[in-house]
Design a protein around this motif. Structure first.
Motif, PDB file in Angstrom:
ATOM      1  N   ARG A  77       2.693  -6.682  13.737  1.00 30.95           N
ATOM      2  CA  ARG A  77       3.780  -5.982  13.047  1.00 30.95           C
ATOM      3  C   ARG A  77       4.847  -6.965  12.603  1.00 30.95           C
ATOM      4  NH1 ARG A  77       4.785  -2.202  17.006  1.00 30.95           N
ATOM      5  NH2 ARG A  77       2.869  -1.027  16.759  1.00 30.95           N
ATOM      6  N   ASP A 133      11.681   9.459   2.417  1.00 33.92           N
ATOM      7  CA  ASP A 133      12.466  10.674   2.554  1.00 33.92           C
ATOM      8  C   ASP A 133      13.888  10.513   2.050  1.00 33.92           C
ATOM      9  OD1 ASP A 133      10.855  12.003   5.496  1.00 33.92           O
ATOM     10  OD2 ASP A 133      10.645  12.492   3.376  1.00 33.92           O
ATOM     11  N   ARG A 173       7.727  12.680   4.695  1.00 29.41           N
ATOM     12  CA  ARG A 173       7.097  12.173   5.910  1.00 29.41           C
ATOM     13  C   ARG A 173       6.419  13.279   6.710  1.00 29.41           C
ATOM     14  NH1 ARG A 173      11.762   7.796   6.719  1.00 29.41           N
ATOM     15  NH2 ARG A 173      10.649   6.007   5.825  1.00 29.41           N
ATOM     16  N   ASP A 176       3.633   3.371  12.429  1.00 30.99           N
ATOM     17  CA  ASP A 176       3.138   2.399  11.450  1.00 30.99           C
ATOM     18  C   ASP A 176       2.830   3.053  10.108  1.00 30.99           C
ATOM     19  OD1 ASP A 176       1.219   0.472  13.854  1.00 30.99           O
ATOM     20  OD2 ASP A 176       3.358   0.464  13.299  1.00 30.99           O
ATOM     21  N   ARG A 177       2.195   4.248  10.230  1.00 32.37           N
ATOM     22  CA  ARG A 177       1.759   4.875   8.986  1.00 32.37           C
ATOM     23  C   ARG A 177       2.928   5.485   8.223  1.00 32.37           C
ATOM     24  NH1 ARG A 177      -3.808   5.808   9.191  1.00 32.37           N
ATOM     25  NH2 ARG A 177      -3.641   6.673   7.116  1.00 32.37           N
ATOM     26  N   GLN A 205       2.907   4.947  18.119  1.00 34.58           N
ATOM     27  CA  GLN A 205       2.949   3.686  17.369  1.00 34.58           C
ATOM     28  C   GLN A 205       2.208   3.794  16.075  1.00 34.58           C
ATOM     29  OE1 GLN A 205       4.367   0.930  17.016  1.00 34.58           O
ATOM     30  NE2 GLN A 205       5.701   1.415  18.744  1.00 34.58           N
ATOM     31  N   LYS A 206       0.992   4.343  16.189  1.00 28.25           N
ATOM     32  CA  LYS A 206       0.169   4.457  14.987  1.00 28.25           C
ATOM     33  C   LYS A 206       0.868   5.323  13.939  1.00 28.25           C
ATOM     34  CE  LYS A 206      -4.583   3.345  15.711  1.00 28.25           C
ATOM     35  NZ  LYS A 206      -5.866   3.820  16.216  1.00 28.25           N
ATOM     36  N   ARG A 210      -0.313  -5.804  18.774  1.00 30.26           N
ATOM     37  CA  ARG A 210       0.198  -4.975  17.683  1.00 30.26           C
ATOM     38  C   ARG A 210       1.603  -5.423  17.292  1.00 30.26           C
ATOM     39  NH1 ARG A 210      -2.523  -0.276  16.430  1.00 30.26           N
ATOM     40  NH2 ARG A 210      -0.665   0.617  15.514  1.00 30.26           N
ATOM     41  N   MET A 213       8.950   8.264  -0.436  1.00 29.95           N
ATOM     42  CA  MET A 213       8.195   7.692   0.671  1.00 29.95           C
ATOM     43  C   MET A 213       9.053   7.606   1.924  1.00 29.95           C
ATOM     44  SD  MET A 213       6.006   4.392  -0.338  1.00 29.95           S
ATOM     45  CE  MET A 213       7.070   3.163   0.373  1.00 29.95           C
ATOM     46  N   HIS A 239       0.841  -1.209   0.000  1.00 25.35           N
ATOM     47  CA  HIS A 239       0.000   0.000   0.000  1.00 25.35           C
ATOM     48  C   HIS A 239       0.865   1.243   0.000  1.00 25.35           C
ATOM     49  CE1 HIS A 239      -3.775   2.116   0.425  1.00 25.35           C
ATOM     50  NE2 HIS A 239      -3.125   2.944   1.214  1.00 25.35           N
ATOM     51  N   ALA A 240       2.001   1.128   0.652  1.00 27.75           N
ATOM     52  CA  ALA A 240       2.878   2.300   0.723  1.00 27.75           C
ATOM     53  C   ALA A 240       3.288   2.724  -0.672  1.00 27.75           C
ATOM     54  CB  ALA A 240       4.104   1.969   1.574  1.00 27.75           C
ATOM     55  N   ARG A 248       3.199  13.812   5.012  1.00 26.04           N
ATOM     56  CA  ARG A 248       2.207  12.781   5.304  1.00 26.04           C
ATOM     57  C   ARG A 248       1.700  12.895   6.731  1.00 26.04           C
ATOM     58  NH1 ARG A 248       5.836   8.183   3.585  1.00 26.04           N
ATOM     59  NH2 ARG A 248       4.384   6.788   4.665  1.00 26.04           N
ATOM     60  N   GLU A 267      -2.482  -5.714   7.665  1.00 24.90           N
ATOM     61  CA  GLU A 267      -2.525  -4.254   7.837  1.00 24.90           C
ATOM     62  C   GLU A 267      -3.863  -3.825   8.417  1.00 24.90           C
ATOM     63  OE1 GLU A 267       0.295  -1.805   4.797  1.00 24.90           O
ATOM     64  OE2 GLU A 267      -1.607  -2.546   4.043  1.00 24.90           O
ATOM     65  N   ARG A 314      -0.937  -9.845   3.603  1.00 28.44           N
ATOM     66  CA  ARG A 314      -0.362  -8.619   4.125  1.00 28.44           C
ATOM     67  C   ARG A 314      -1.440  -7.554   4.328  1.00 28.44           C
ATOM     68  NH1 ARG A 314       1.945  -3.725   3.556  1.00 28.44           N
ATOM     69  NH2 ARG A 314       4.094  -3.529   4.306  1.00 28.44           N
ATOM     70  N   SER A 359       6.172   2.323   7.331  1.00 29.36           N
ATOM     71  CA  SER A 359       5.914   1.091   6.565  1.00 29.36           C
ATOM     72  C   SER A 359       6.399  -0.178   7.201  1.00 29.36           C
ATOM     73  CB  SER A 359       6.589   1.142   5.194  1.00 29.36           C
ATOM     74  OG  SER A 359       6.205   2.210   4.493  1.00 29.36           O
ATOM     75  N   TYR A 360       6.385  -0.304   8.458  1.00 28.00           N
ATOM     76  CA  TYR A 360       6.704  -1.552   9.163  1.00 28.00           C
ATOM     77  C   TYR A 360       8.088  -2.086   8.881  1.00 28.00           C
ATOM     78  CZ  TYR A 360       1.699  -1.260   8.491  1.00 28.00           C
ATOM     79  OH  TYR A 360       0.419  -0.806   8.409  1.00 28.00           O
TER      80      TYR A 360
END
Lengths: 222, 334, 454
Positions: free
Chosen positions: C279, C334, A153, A176-177, A172-173, C275, C332, A105-106, A156, C263, C259, A180-181
């Motif tokens: 993750r 940076d 970033r 995550d966003r 954390q959230k 979480r 994405m 998705h990223a 975003r 997510e 995946r 990208s893990y």
């Protein structure tokens, strides 16, 4: 923003739709080219995500037709095969970019952003709030008339806050966003980015409030 | 007394020795290699040539022995190992010697094909048979220039010529036999001439020298089939001698030389022959040289007796017997 | 590359056979000519001997009761030869020696038999002997006259030698001519084969079209088999390529599905330890997906490297297009991708493989480069085309530089990052396939440097 997804695989479609909605976008889903034609003729979309292998035809033919009819909307083609011919052909036919399935998705988000930025003419997604003018598509921010350069970033992060005003985001959230893990990002990184954003917004009416133990929230000053 | 005995003994031995050969001379006696040459040519004719040879080859001594052609052939056949080189005017006898394997093949002597046989027998002179006349006998008359003319001249005045015509005794002289047989081949004139001479009580000689001596001294007035070279040598000093080459056909012989197969000095012998051939092809002004070989690459001059196996024809016993019978018949008349 | 096992040579075989045949023929020719010449020459000599013998016998007569043989001069004269052959003869009457060479012996009995020829030896030399006889009748009865005539064969030998020499020359000339013709014939015959070979060799590695040009009848089955082989190969190749792509898709699709579900789950789950678990799961899926992608990339490269396409490529353009494509992803994180160097870098190579290798290397750099750093990509043309990718990360551990490119190895620094480590291997394979090389070193001012050169 308004997206059209033309994709027959239900799992993939579901994932994309829910994710984009989560990001605050509006998204229509067509499972067949016929449906897609209908959607296109009635609605105005900011971006079309087009699969190639559809039950009632080849997505490339659809694209060719639409472009011939004068459809100007940016299109990102979703191709299952990474053959060069598929990719190059699509671009020749009028697609703006392509994504090879399966994609994460990223990458989708990044490519959408890139395509939109390239094609941005209208500023219908501009947000004016609290002394700032923010165009997420163009990726531009100006504070009290002064343009500010934002890193991806940071951009975003701001967009996240603006899309869900008043919502509290935990570190954390946010991590995550934004990250990208992939890497084990330290919480410091979030603090750094929040700090930077705060700095940018210094002269505006917007502030990022730290809620101890909970996270961050974007507030507008009264 | 003792001296007399010694003197007589010496004379006897030397004469005995001399009796074996007409002439004997040693050139360059100090030479370590010796060449023994048996020849029918008078030493005087060969001496300059041999002198020239030993001058260039001081290591070689040359013993030169002279005898008649028939005797030469016989002696050589009897003892080929005791002679190194045989030189003779009897072409037929020389050729038969070569055919019978007595001659050594010599390489490297360049010589026209018609003047040599099997690279073993080498001709080095061209000498015609001539008619020698005493001019006085033909005072006021034409000198006969052909055999036919001679026949007529003899027939015309038999009284002048009776007992005063000489020719070879072909039974004794090899060269004489050769000339006679070759003449007989040529035409019938020969036999008619023989008959005419025979009817005039011909004088027969074994050798050219004697014949010419008798002619110069007047005992004979015509000598038929004499060796021209000899005659010329003598005629140089004699005005009354006339040498006639028969115009009808000039029988010419070639003197030939060969090296014995049994020679002990093949290299020296070969060099002598090479010298001989070379000497005879250049002109020298001095002393009585032998006449040179005459001819072109096409062949010898006209009338030259061919150096070929056919020369053996008249040596065949039957043929010879027949010829001699006829010859005696013609020349020796009742 | 598989070289064929060579056993003998068509050209050599053809040339040798033709030359061998020509040599044999030439030899036979020489022998035949020589034997014929011997026969003819001998006949020549025999004829003359016969003529001579006849003339001698003709002269035999009985005179006054005894036998006379008047050998004509011509009889021996005609036996003169350019080599001065010797001659021997003997005349007999009723077996009794009459005249000539005493040592000769008759072989025949008497009578009016025809002349006989035979070979013999006299005085150590080979001779040709004729024996002939004549009966003459006199008043006292018949008399047999026998003649034995012998001549050495020096002239004959000389003639034969000359003929042999000439025959050998002819034979040699014929052989040379035949040799030249054989070479020409061989060339003409092997020609179509060489042309076919050249035509096959000229083809690019992707060209599996059937051969259209006409070939001699004997080669038709070969070309037909070749065409059908290429057809099958073509099919296999496209099937394999399809298979690899298909495999790629089939492995990654389910991973992607899982995946996205993960997510989604992450969005709903609140508890921290849950979480963490999700993750971790997502991270594992990403690793698998990337690994699968790289494995399949690697498979495709190995497959393609065997029949590399060689096209004219501008490396600078390729790099620019690639970085444009990867820009959104870099953005994405940076990271920025800077391209510099020569504006045009020409080389020949396989575009797909090169893109693949460079994508993997840039991907690596993006993984290891810290946030907000620059990845520098330099493309140069001299001394040979090369691309250098430099990040500002920790760099390669000095002791691992040698082994990093062997399959599946990850450096120590990669402990916290996703990736199977095939990126460098892939790049190495592509470099090798193009006859180039890859070099790893650490930039003096920090960061890893990977150079692909061709």
């Amino acid at each position: 923003m308004k997206f059209l997804l033309v994709e027959d695989n239900p799992d993939l479609a579901q994932a994309v739709v829910s994710r984009l909605r989560l990001d605050g976008h509006v998204i229509d889903h067509a499972e067949k080219l016929d449906d897609a034609s209908a959607f296109v003729s009635t609605g105005e979309y900011d971006l079309i995500l087009l699969d190639i292998m559809l039950p009632d035809g080849d997505g490339r033919d659809f694209l060719k037709q639409q472009r011939a009819r004068g459809l100007d909307t940016p299109v990102i083609v979703l191709t299952a095969r990474s053959q060069v011919s598929d990719r190059v052909g699509s671009l020749d036919l009028g697609a703006d970019d392509y994504l090879t399935k399966p994609f994460d998705h990223a990458e989708l988000e990044a490519r959408c952003r890139a395509v939109l930025r390239r094609r941005s003419g209208s500023s219908k997604t501009r947000v004016e709030l609290g002394g700032i003018v923010f165009d997420p598509v163009a990726g531009s921010l100006s504070v009290r008339g002064t343009p500010v350069t934002l890193r991806n970033r940071e951009l975003r992060l701001l967009e996240l806050f603006l899309n869900a005003r008043g919502q509290v985001f935990s570190k954390q959230k946010l991590a995550d966003r934004l990250f990208s893990y992939e890497n084990d990002v330290s919480e410091n990184a979030i603090e750094v980015y929040v700090g930077r954003l705060r700095k940018h917004l210094e002269h505006s009416d917007l502030t990022i409030t730290t809620m101890r133990g909970l996270g961050y929230r974007l507030d507008q000053n009264e | 007394m003792r001296y007399l005995v010694v003197l007589i003994l010496t004379l006897l031995t030397s004469s005995a020795a001399a009796q074996n050969w007409e002439d004997r001379r040693v050139f360059n006696p100090e030479g370590r290699t010796s060449l023994r040459i048996i020849s029918s040519t008078d030493t005087a004719f060969f001496a300059p040539l041999i002198d020239a040879f030993v001058a260039t080859e001081p290591d070689v001594s040359v013993e030169y022995l002279v005898t008649g052609t028939t005797d030469l052939d016989q002696r050589f056949r009897d003892a080929p190992q005791s002679f190194d080189i045989a030189i003779s005017s009897a072409m037929d006898l020389q050729l038969k010697l070569t055919n019978d394997g007595y001659a050594l093949r010599l390489d490297g002597i360049a010589h026209p094909a018609w003047a040599q046989w099997r690279q073993s027998l080498f001709a080095f002179t061209s000498e015609p048979a001539v008619i020698v006349l005493n001019r006085e006998a033909f005072e006021g008359r034409p000198i006969p220039r052909s055999r036919q003319a001679l026949i007529e001249a003899l027939r015309a005045r038999p009284e002048v010529f009776r007992g005063r015509v000489g020719t070879y005794d072909v039974r004794q002289s090899g060269l004489g036999y050769l000339f006679a047989t070759q003449d007989s081949r040529a035409s019938e004139t020969f036999w008619r001439l023989m008959e005419v001479i025979g009817s005039l009580n011909a004088q027969l000689y074994c050798c050219s020298g004697e014949m010419i001596s008798d002619l110069t001294e007047g005992r004979i007035v015509v000598a038929y089939n004499v060796l021209g070279s000899y005659a010329a040598a003598r005629a140089k000093y004699q005005d009354h001698i006339e040498i006639v080459m028969p115009s009808d056909f000039p029988t010419t012989m070639m003197r030939t030389a060969l090296v014995s197969r049994r020679t002990k000095s093949p290299e020296a012998a070969r060099r002598f022959l090479a010298h001989l051939v070379a000497y005879q092809s250049t002109e020298t002004e001095d002393a009585p040289a032998l006449p040179p070989l005459e001819g072109s690459e096409k062949g010898a001059i006209r009338g030259t007796i061919a150096l070929e196996p056919a020369l053996m024809t008249y040596l065949d016993t039957l043929k010879r017997a027949r010829f001699l019978a006829e010859w005696e018949n013609a020349l020796i008349q009742k | 590359m598989n070289n064929a096992r060579v056993s003998g040579s068509l050209r050599n075989r053809l040339v040798l056979t033709l030359l061998g045949g020509a040599a044999l023929l030439a030899l036979l020719l020489v022998l035949a000519v020589r034997s014929h010449a011997i026969q003819v020459a001998q006949e020549g000599q025999d004829n003359i001997l016969l003529a001579s013998a006849t003339s001698i016998l003709d002269s035999a007569a009985i005179r006054d009761g005894s036998v006379q043989v008047d050998i004509p001069y011509a009889a021996f004269s005609m036996l003169s030869t350019p080599a001065d052959d010797r001659l021997f003869y003997a005349v007999f009457q009723d077996g009794q020696f009459l005249s000539g060479y005493a040592g000769l012996e008759l072989a025949q009995a008497g009578g009016d038999l025809g002349p006989e020829f035979r070979a013999g030896h006299l005085q150590g030399a080979p001779v040709r002997i004729i024996e002939a006889s004549r009966t003459i009748i006199g008043t006292e009865g018949r008399r047999d006259i026998q003649l034995l005539l012998a001549q050495t064969q020096d002239a004959l030998s000389e003639t034969l030698d000359r003929i042999s020499r000439d025959a050998a020359l002819f034979g040699g000339g014929f052989f040379l001519l035949a040799a030249l013709l054989s070479l020409a014939a061989t060339k003409a015959t092997i020609g179509p084969l060489s042309r076919l070979t050249a035509s096959v060799t000229r083809r690019g590695p992707q060209d599996l079209r059937p051969f259209q040009s006409a070939v001699p009848r004997e080669m038709a089955p070969l070309v037909t088999s070749l065409n059908s082989l290429m057809g099958r190969l073509n099919q296999t190749l496209s099937q394999s390529e399809d298979f690899i792509a298909e495999a790629a898709h089939r492995v990654r699709t389910p991973l992607a599905t899982v995946r996205s579900r993960a997510e989604a789950t992450l969005q709903r789950v609140e508890k921290e330890e849950n979480r963490e678990a999700v993750r971790a799961m997502i991270k594992a899926i990403d690793e698998s997906s990337r690994a699968a992608g790289q494995l399949l990339d690697h498979a495709m490269i190995t497959f393609r490297a065997d029949h590399l396409e060689r096209n004219e490529i501008d490396l600078a353009v390729l790099v620019r297009e690639l970085t444009e494509r990867l820009a959104p992803i870099a953005d994405m994180r940076d990271l920025s991708l800077h391209v510099k160097g020569d504006p045009r870098v020409q080389m020949t190579g396989d575009q797909i493989l090169l893109q693949n290798a460079l994508r993997n290397l840039i991907d690596n750099a993006m993984k290891y480069g810290p946030a907000e750093s620059v990845i520098e990509i330099t493309v140069t043309a001299a001394p040979h085309p090369q691309v250098t990718i430099r990040d500002h990360g920790p760099g390669f551990p000095a002791d691992e530089i040698e082994t990093l490119t062997s399959r599946f190895k990850r450096g120590r620094n990669a402990a916290h990052t996703i990736g199977s480590g095939l990126g460098l291997t892939i790049a190495l394979d592509v470099a090798t396939a193009h006859g180039g090389a890859i070099a790893l070193h650490n930039h003096p001012e920090g960061g890893a440097c990977v150079t692909l050169s061709f």
